[in-house]
Design a protein around this motif. Structure first.
Motif, PDB file in Angstrom:
ATOM      1  N   UNK A  82      45.007  43.930  42.893  1.00 26.20           N
ATOM      2  CA  UNK A  82      45.879  44.771  43.727  1.00 26.20           C
ATOM      3  C   UNK A  82      47.324  44.632  43.264  1.00 26.20           C
ATOM      4  N   UNK A  83      47.720  43.409  42.905  1.00 27.13           N
ATOM      5  CA  UNK A  83      49.084  43.181  42.434  1.00 27.13           C
ATOM      6  C   UNK A  83      49.281  43.621  40.981  1.00 27.13           C
ATOM      7  N   UNK A  84      48.242  43.495  40.161  1.00 30.88           N
ATOM      8  CA  UNK A  84      48.377  43.854  38.749  1.00 30.88           C
ATOM      9  C   UNK A  84      48.374  45.361  38.513  1.00 30.88           C
ATOM     10  N   UNK A  85      47.640  46.102  39.315  1.00 33.10           N
ATOM     11  CA  UNK A  85      47.423  47.532  39.073  1.00 33.10           C
ATOM     12  C   UNK A  85      48.717  48.323  38.841  1.00 33.10           C
ATOM     13  N   UNK A  86      49.703  48.257  39.752  1.00 31.83           N
ATOM     14  CA  UNK A  86      50.900  49.077  39.522  1.00 31.83           C
ATOM     15  C   UNK A  86      51.679  48.669  38.273  1.00 31.83           C
ATOM     16  N   UNK A  87      51.691  47.376  37.959  1.00 35.83           N
ATOM     17  CA  UNK A  87      52.392  46.908  36.763  1.00 35.83           C
ATOM     18  C   UNK A  87      51.670  47.390  35.510  1.00 35.83           C
ATOM     19  N   UNK A  88      50.343  47.300  35.533  1.00 37.30           N
ATOM     20  CA  UNK A  88      49.569  47.760  34.377  1.00 37.30           C
ATOM     21  C   UNK A  88      49.738  49.265  34.164  1.00 37.30           C
ATOM     22  N   UNK A  89      49.757  50.013  35.247  1.00 38.25           N
ATOM     23  CA  UNK A  89      49.943  51.461  35.133  1.00 38.25           C
ATOM     24  C   UNK A  89      51.322  51.813  34.577  1.00 38.25           C
ATOM     25  N   UNK A  90      52.326  51.002  34.910  1.00 36.65           N
ATOM     26  CA  UNK A  90      53.697  51.314  34.506  1.00 36.65           C
ATOM     27  C   UNK A  90      53.974  50.901  33.052  1.00 36.65           C
ATOM     28  N   UNK A  91      53.646  49.661  32.689  1.00 38.37           N
ATOM     29  CA  UNK A  91      54.016  49.193  31.341  1.00 38.37           C
ATOM     30  C   UNK A  91      52.859  48.611  30.540  1.00 38.37           C
ATOM     31  N   UNK A  92      51.729  48.366  31.176  1.00 38.73           N
ATOM     32  CA  UNK A  92      50.603  47.758  30.490  1.00 38.73           C
ATOM     33  C   UNK A  92      50.648  46.238  30.533  1.00 38.73           C
ATOM     34  N   UNK A  93      49.509  45.618  30.713  1.00 34.53           N
ATOM     35  CA  UNK A  93      49.393  44.154  30.725  1.00 34.53           C
ATOM     36  C   UNK A  93      48.492  43.729  29.576  1.00 34.53           C
ATOM     37  N   UNK A  94      48.990  42.835  28.735  1.00 32.61           N
ATOM     38  CA  UNK A  94      48.213  42.325  27.618  1.00 32.61           C
ATOM     39  C   UNK A  94      47.379  41.111  28.028  1.00 32.61           C
ATOM     40  N   UNK A  95      48.003  40.217  28.812  1.00 25.96           N
ATOM     41  CA  UNK A  95      47.365  38.931  29.070  1.00 25.96           C
ATOM     42  C   UNK A  95      47.807  38.397  30.419  1.00 25.96           C
ATOM     43  N   UNK A  96      46.875  37.720  31.097  1.00 26.28           N
ATOM     44  CA  UNK A  96      47.165  37.084  32.386  1.00 26.28           C
ATOM     45  C   UNK A  96      46.680  35.643  32.318  1.00 26.28           C
ATOM     46  N   UNK A  97      47.535  34.709  32.676  1.00 21.71           N
ATOM     47  CA  UNK A  97      47.165  33.307  32.795  1.00 21.71           C
ATOM     48  C   UNK A  97      47.438  32.915  34.236  1.00 21.71           C
ATOM     49  N   UNK A  98      46.403  32.512  34.962  1.00 19.99           N
ATOM     50  CA  UNK A  98      46.626  32.253  36.389  1.00 19.99           C
ATOM     51  C   UNK A  98      45.958  30.969  36.853  1.00 19.99           C
ATOM     52  N   UNK A  99      46.563  30.391  37.871  1.00 16.22           N
ATOM     53  CA  UNK A  99      45.992  29.238  38.571  1.00 16.22           C
ATOM     54  C   UNK A  99      45.804  29.654  40.016  1.00 16.22           C
ATOM     55  N   UNK A 100      44.614  29.427  40.547  1.00 18.74           N
ATOM     56  CA  UNK A 100      44.357  29.782  41.941  1.00 18.74           C
ATOM     57  C   UNK A 100      44.314  28.525  42.798  1.00 18.74           C
ATOM     58  N   UNK A 101      44.718  28.713  44.047  1.00 14.55           N
ATOM     59  CA  UNK A 101      44.718  27.648  45.046  1.00 14.55           C
ATOM     60  C   UNK A 101      43.924  28.209  46.225  1.00 14.55           C
ATOM     61  N   UNK A 102      42.609  27.946  46.224  1.00 13.57           N
ATOM     62  CA  UNK A 102      41.706  28.662  47.104  1.00 13.57           C
ATOM     63  C   UNK A 102      41.320  27.835  48.333  1.00 13.57           C
ATOM     64  N   UNK A 103      41.365  28.483  49.472  1.00 11.36           N
ATOM     65  CA  UNK A 103      41.071  27.807  50.733  1.00 11.36           C
ATOM     66  C   UNK A 103      39.577  27.503  50.853  1.00 11.36           C
ATOM     67  N   UNK A 104      39.259  26.578  51.738  1.00  5.31           N
ATOM     68  CA  UNK A 104      37.867  26.150  51.878  1.00  5.31           C
ATOM     69  C   UNK A 104      36.986  27.212  52.526  1.00  5.31           C
ATOM     70  N   UNK A 105      37.572  28.170  53.243  1.00  4.39           N
ATOM     71  CA  UNK A 105      36.752  29.211  53.871  1.00  4.39           C
ATOM     72  C   UNK A 105      36.023  30.042  52.836  1.00  4.39           C
TER      73      UNK A 105
END
Length: 341
Positions: A137-160
């Motif tokens: 959802x966050x990447x879509x508008x950026x990718x549409x505007x300028x293009x995304x080559x690569x994403x490096x991410x760390x997630x912090x996920x809740x126990x639910x």
């Protein structure tokens, strides 16, 4: 006439949230049925100002409904989704069972709603992984505007994200630490209270976990097969709300100010980004909200055209139940379900 819906797995955390969101969003349903296993028959569940009694999914007549929202786990989905679609209903499934099937749309409505046009092949729509949803959802508008080559991410996920048993384990361990009870991990591989576990799902041959693999392959299927993505997924002692630190390498320059302005006007997003104390969103603030929140928007000078985002969302809502209901709304709006009167 409105749509007739069944929620399969209605007694789980996501199933309960599906019922809540159907009511909150005034989905035009003539009938809503709560389904689960036989042991849950008669359990009372809230649907708006009404109370539903849970029915046995094994004896339910699926030909009587137009749509089934499933959140009963991958094995159950693999067994039951084909039976349900054969009876005539469309299935929106929250498990990982169908996500990578080439004949099953994998949909985040703000990103690739048109993929629903392919639902006729198997009459199943897959809900992506919770972290994947808020990321794309966050990447879509950026990718549409300028293009995304690569994403490096760390997630912090809740126990639910691990279900009710995982939430209970965090609660029990947290209480136990204060009274010096021994910590005995059951749902998790290590102590989760006051700890961080860099391990979600099973390990794969390359050292990644399946959760990390899911984010990579699902992002490619939903957004663009050319995007490269690397993830480290960790479970943190938070009850609800997933967070992602995403570092992007773009095809062309985009300043942090341009990114903020773009994300503010994009669907499903809310930007809270003041460079001061409390000028950002944490999981506590996102609980119960529909939006995906973006904070800490920065240019990353360590790579060409680098951009960094902090992305937070309620994983039971946008990460699961809300996305499924939005898919149902998309199916209805496209005339693929029974029409509201």
């Amino acid at each position: 006439m409105g749509v007739k819906i069944a929620v399969f797995g209605a007694t789980g955390a996501v199933g309960k949230e599906m019922l809540t969101i159907l009511a909150e969003r005034l989905f035009p349903a003539d009938e809503v049925h709560a389904l689960a296993s036989r042991k849950s028959m008669g359990v009372e569940l809230s649907y708006g100002d009404r109370t539903l009694r849970c029915k046995n999914a094994e004896t339910f007549d699926f030909s009587s409904v137009d749509l089934v929202l499933m959140s009963a786990g991958g094995d159950v989905s693999k067994e039951w989704a084909p039976k349900i679609t054969k009876a005539g209903a469309i299935v929106v499934d929250n498990s990982s069972a169908w996500r990578m099937d080439p004949d099953v749309p994998l949909v985040v409505p703000e990103v690739n709603l048109d993929a629903l046009d392919g639902v006729g092949k198997k009459r199943i729509v897959a809900n992506p992984n919770c972290s994947t949803i808020q990321l794309v959802v966050a990447l879509k508008p950026i990718h549409d505007r300028v293009g995304i080559k690569r994403v490096n991410c760390a997630t912090y996920q809740s126990v639910s994200g691990g279900g009710q048993a995982a939430m209970d384990e965090l609660w029990t361990q947290t209480k136990g630490i204060y009274v010096n009870d021994p910590i005995e991990p059951q749902t998790f591989t290590k102590q989760i209270a006051f700890n961080v576990i860099p391990h979600i799902d099973v390990f794969m041959e390359d050292g990644s976990t399946k959760e990390e693999w899911k984010m990579m392959v699902e992002t490619k299927k939903i957004l663009d097969t050319k995007i490269k993505l690397f993830a480290t997924c960790a479970r943190v002692p938070v009850f609800v709300g997933h967070s992602i630190a995403a570092h992007l390498e773009l095809e062309a320059p985009m300043s942090s100010g341009e990114a903020r302005d773009l994300l503010r006007e994009s669907p499903g997003l809310m930007v809270i980004d003041k460079r001061e104390d409390e000028g950002y969103i944490t999981p506590v603030e996102c609980v119960g909200e529909f939006a995906t929140f973006v904070s800490r928007v920065r240019e990353d000078p360590t790579v060409e055209n680098g951009l960094a985002l902090w992305i937070v969302s309620d994983n039971l809502r946008k990460g699961a139940a809300l996305n499924a209901v939005q898919i149902a709304e998309g199916l209805l709006n496209k005339g693929l379900l029974g029409k509201a009167g």
